[in-house]
Write a protein that holds these residues in place. Structure first.
Motif, PDB file in Angstrom:
ATOM      1  N   ARG A  73       0.819  -1.212   0.000  1.00  0.00           N
ATOM      2  CA  ARG A  73       0.000   0.000   0.000  1.00  0.00           C
ATOM      3  C   ARG A  73       0.851   1.259   0.000  1.00  0.00           C
ATOM      4  NH1 ARG A  73      -5.277  -1.083   1.633  1.00  0.00           N
ATOM      5  NH2 ARG A  73      -5.585  -3.303   1.825  1.00  0.00           N
ATOM      6  N   PRO A  74       0.358   2.296  -0.680  1.00  0.00           N
ATOM      7  CA  PRO A  74       1.115   3.555  -0.669  1.00  0.00           C
ATOM      8  C   PRO A  74       1.065   4.196   0.718  1.00  0.00           C
ATOM      9  CG  PRO A  74      -0.966   3.805  -1.843  1.00  0.00           C
ATOM     10  CD  PRO A  74      -0.837   2.359  -1.499  1.00  0.00           C
ATOM     11  N   LYS A  75       2.117   4.902   1.044  1.00  0.00           N
ATOM     12  CA  LYS A  75       2.179   5.590   2.329  1.00  0.00           C
ATOM     13  C   LYS A  75       1.422   6.912   2.212  1.00  0.00           C
ATOM     14  CE  LYS A  75       5.295   6.955   5.949  1.00  0.00           C
ATOM     15  NZ  LYS A  75       6.620   6.863   6.502  1.00  0.00           N
ATOM     16  N   ILE A  76       0.567   7.155   3.180  1.00  0.00           N
ATOM     17  CA  ILE A  76      -0.222   8.383   3.202  1.00  0.00           C
ATOM     18  C   ILE A  76       0.078   9.103   4.500  1.00  0.00           C
ATOM     19  CG2 ILE A  76      -2.543   9.358   3.247  1.00  0.00           C
ATOM     20  CD1 ILE A  76      -3.487   6.828   1.769  1.00  0.00           C
ATOM     21  N   GLU A  77       0.504  10.360   4.387  1.00  0.00           N
ATOM     22  CA  GLU A  77       0.763  11.177   5.568  1.00  0.00           C
ATOM     23  C   GLU A  77       0.080  12.512   5.388  1.00  0.00           C
ATOM     24  OE1 GLU A  77       4.755  11.535   7.030  1.00  0.00           O
ATOM     25  OE2 GLU A  77       5.279   9.550   6.299  1.00  0.00           O
ATOM     26  N   LEU A  78      -0.811  12.840   6.307  1.00  0.00           N
ATOM     27  CA  LEU A  78      -1.449  14.147   6.283  1.00  0.00           C
ATOM     28  C   LEU A  78      -0.616  15.117   7.115  1.00  0.00           C
ATOM     29  CD1 LEU A  78      -5.203  13.138   6.747  1.00  0.00           C
ATOM     30  CD2 LEU A  78      -3.889  13.376   4.642  1.00  0.00           C
ATOM     31  N   PRO A  79      -0.692  16.409   6.807  1.00  0.00           N
ATOM     32  CA  PRO A  79       0.061  17.376   7.599  1.00  0.00           C
ATOM     33  C   PRO A  79      -0.436  17.416   9.041  1.00  0.00           C
ATOM     34  CG  PRO A  79      -1.313  18.481   5.956  1.00  0.00           C
ATOM     35  CD  PRO A  79      -1.458  17.020   5.735  1.00  0.00           C
ATOM     36  N   ASP A  80       0.403  17.923   9.920  1.00  0.00           N
ATOM     37  CA  ASP A  80       0.078  17.957  11.346  1.00  0.00           C
ATOM     38  C   ASP A  80      -1.219  18.701  11.649  1.00  0.00           C
ATOM     39  OD1 ASP A  80       2.329  16.495  11.920  1.00  0.00           O
ATOM     40  OD2 ASP A  80       3.552  18.236  12.464  1.00  0.00           O
ATOM     41  N   GLU A  81      -1.556  19.708  10.843  1.00  0.00           N
ATOM     42  CA  GLU A  81      -2.748  20.512  11.136  1.00  0.00           C
ATOM     43  C   GLU A  81      -4.055  19.842  10.706  1.00  0.00           C
ATOM     44  OE1 GLU A  81      -1.328  21.956   7.086  1.00  0.00           O
ATOM     45  OE2 GLU A  81      -0.349  21.514   8.975  1.00  0.00           O
ATOM     46  N   ALA A  82      -3.977  18.700  10.034  1.00  0.00           N
ATOM     47  CA  ALA A  82      -5.181  18.004   9.561  1.00  0.00           C
ATOM     48  C   ALA A  82      -5.187  16.575  10.092  1.00  0.00           C
ATOM     49  CB  ALA A  82      -5.214  18.003   8.036  1.00  0.00           C
ATOM     50  N   LYS A  83      -6.282  16.212  10.722  1.00  0.00           N
ATOM     51  CA  LYS A  83      -6.344  14.881  11.322  1.00  0.00           C
ATOM     52  C   LYS A  83      -7.702  14.248  11.054  1.00  0.00           C
ATOM     53  CE  LYS A  83      -5.691  12.499  15.705  1.00  0.00           C
ATOM     54  NZ  LYS A  83      -5.415  12.645  17.120  1.00  0.00           N
ATOM     55  N   ASN A  84      -7.679  13.005  10.594  1.00  0.00           N
ATOM     56  CA  ASN A  84      -8.885  12.194  10.459  1.00  0.00           C
ATOM     57  C   ASN A  84      -8.878  11.148  11.561  1.00  0.00           C
ATOM     58  OD1 ASN A  84      -9.891  13.437   8.131  1.00  0.00           O
ATOM     59  ND2 ASN A  84      -8.638  12.162   6.798  1.00  0.00           N
ATOM     60  N   VAL A  85      -9.979  11.036  12.285  1.00  0.00           N
ATOM     61  CA  VAL A  85     -10.115  10.058  13.355  1.00  0.00           C
ATOM     62  C   VAL A  85     -11.220   9.087  12.935  1.00  0.00           C
ATOM     63  CG1 VAL A  85     -10.733   9.700  15.767  1.00  0.00           C
ATOM     64  CG2 VAL A  85      -9.399  11.717  15.104  1.00  0.00           C
ATOM     65  N   PHE A  86     -10.873   7.810  12.860  1.00  0.00           N
ATOM     66  CA  PHE A  86     -11.821   6.781  12.435  1.00  0.00           C
ATOM     67  C   PHE A  86     -12.198   5.914  13.628  1.00  0.00           C
ATOM     68  CE2 PHE A  86      -9.421   8.023   8.741  1.00  0.00           C
ATOM     69  CZ  PHE A  86     -10.405   8.186   7.781  1.00  0.00           C
ATOM     70  N   GLU A  87     -13.453   6.005  14.021  1.00  0.00           N
ATOM     71  CA  GLU A  87     -13.955   5.178  15.110  1.00  0.00           C
ATOM     72  C   GLU A  87     -14.475   3.866  14.524  1.00  0.00           C
ATOM     73  OE1 GLU A  87     -16.788   7.525  17.291  1.00  0.00           O
ATOM     74  OE2 GLU A  87     -15.263   8.998  17.839  1.00  0.00           O
ATOM     75  N   ASP A  88     -14.821   2.963  15.380  1.00  0.00           N
ATOM     76  CA  ASP A  88     -15.416   1.684  14.979  1.00  0.00           C
ATOM     77  C   ASP A  88     -14.489   0.910  14.034  1.00  0.00           C
ATOM     78  OD1 ASP A  88     -17.886   2.596  16.251  1.00  0.00           O
ATOM     79  OD2 ASP A  88     -18.166   3.810  14.455  1.00  0.00           O
ATOM     80  N   ALA A  89     -13.188   0.945  14.281  1.00  0.00           N
ATOM     81  CA  ALA A  89     -12.229   0.295  13.385  1.00  0.00           C
ATOM     82  C   ALA A  89     -12.169  -1.215  13.580  1.00  0.00           C
ATOM     83  CB  ALA A  89     -10.839   0.897  13.575  1.00  0.00           C
ATOM     84  N   GLU A  90     -12.560  -1.683  14.747  1.00  0.00           N
ATOM     85  CA  GLU A  90     -12.486  -3.118  15.010  1.00  0.00           C
ATOM     86  C   GLU A  90     -13.853  -3.645  15.403  1.00  0.00           C
ATOM     87  OE1 GLU A  90      -9.310  -4.177  17.628  1.00  0.00           O
ATOM     88  OE2 GLU A  90      -7.900  -2.883  16.572  1.00  0.00           O
ATOM     89  N   THR A  91     -14.331  -4.580  14.596  1.00  0.00           N
ATOM     90  CA  THR A  91     -15.638  -5.183  14.839  1.00  0.00           C
ATOM     91  C   THR A  91     -15.520  -6.573  15.439  1.00  0.00           C
ATOM     92  OG1 THR A  91     -15.718  -6.250  12.674  1.00  0.00           O
ATOM     93  CG2 THR A  91     -16.552  -3.976  12.819  1.00  0.00           C
ATOM     94  N   GLY A  92     -14.325  -7.152  15.376  1.00  0.00           N
ATOM     95  CA  GLY A  92     -14.140  -8.539  15.785  1.00  0.00           C
ATOM     96  C   GLY A  92     -14.234  -9.492  14.604  1.00  0.00           C
ATOM     97  N   ASP A  93     -14.665  -8.990  13.467  1.00  0.00           N
ATOM     98  CA  ASP A  93     -14.759  -9.774  12.237  1.00  0.00           C
ATOM     99  C   ASP A  93     -13.620  -9.319  11.329  1.00  0.00           C
ATOM    100  OD1 ASP A  93     -15.286 -10.546   9.575  1.00  0.00           O
ATOM    101  OD2 ASP A  93     -17.451 -10.543   9.900  1.00  0.00           O
TER     102      ASP A  93
END
Length: 191
Positions: A55-75
């Motif tokens: 996979r390509p490496k993706i880095e956002l700048p320090d001033e921008a942040k995406n937070v992803f909840e619900d990342a682990e379902t157990g499946d």
């Protein structure tokens, strides 16, 4: 929606259906087979089983942040789909910050109609000299699988703490953010 302006050509970002409605408030189960007016399908290039090393490496700048909840379902299968979904969102933002629609990440995570819509979306930012800053929270992410093998991810974004900026100066662009809605519902299809 503060950080995602909707120029006419980019109304369906990466073939995500954007419904400008507040997320939440309904306990009804969402049927992924239901048609939503204005919704289109996105085609994601890799399968969830592809190795992370490819996979390509993706880095956002320090001033921008995406937070992803619900990342682990157990499946494990659903978790892989959620990881691809997060990487696709980050690939869009990566292209905005790089200032180009020709990025390795966009080419990796999107193809066909989804890639075309992603290009239109990113160009909406670039043509207006916009970027964004702050934090966007993605939550209530639900995965379902269709009979044709595709996965559907429906999720919400809370953009109350994100805002448009001038890409050249980095200063907040309050005029461009005026009148936008802070909650967005996305409906994506991954193959």
């Amino acid at each position: 929606m503060k950080r995602r302006p909707l120029p006419a050509a980019a109304a369906a970002v990466a073939a995500l259906s954007l419904l400008l409605a507040a997320c939440g408030g309904s306990d009804d189960d969402t049927n992924a087979d239901d048609k939503i007016k204005g919704a289109e399908s996105a085609t994601a290039s890799p399968s969830p089983s592809e190795s992370a090393a490819e996979r390509p490496k993706i880095e956002l700048p320090d001033e921008a942040k995406n937070v992803f909840e619900d990342a682990e379902t157990g499946d494990p299968k659903k978790d892989a789909v959620l990881a691809d979904n997060a990487d696709m969102v980050n690939a869009l933002d990566d292209a905005i910050f790089r200032g180009t629609t020709d990025t390795e990440a966009l080419n990796f995570f999107l193809s066909d109609l989804g890639r075309m819509k992603a290009t239109q979306f990113v160009k909406g930012y670039l043509d207006n000299d916009h970027a964004w800053a702050g934090t966007t929270r993605y939550f209530d992410r639900q995965v379902s699988f269709r009979d044709d093998g595709a996965a559907v991810v429906i999720y919400c974004a809370d953009e109350r703490n994100a805002y448009l900026t001038d890409a050249k100066t980095g200063k907040a662009d309050s005029e461009a953010s005026a009148g936008t809605k802070p909650y967005v519902l996305y409906n994506t299809r991954l193959e």
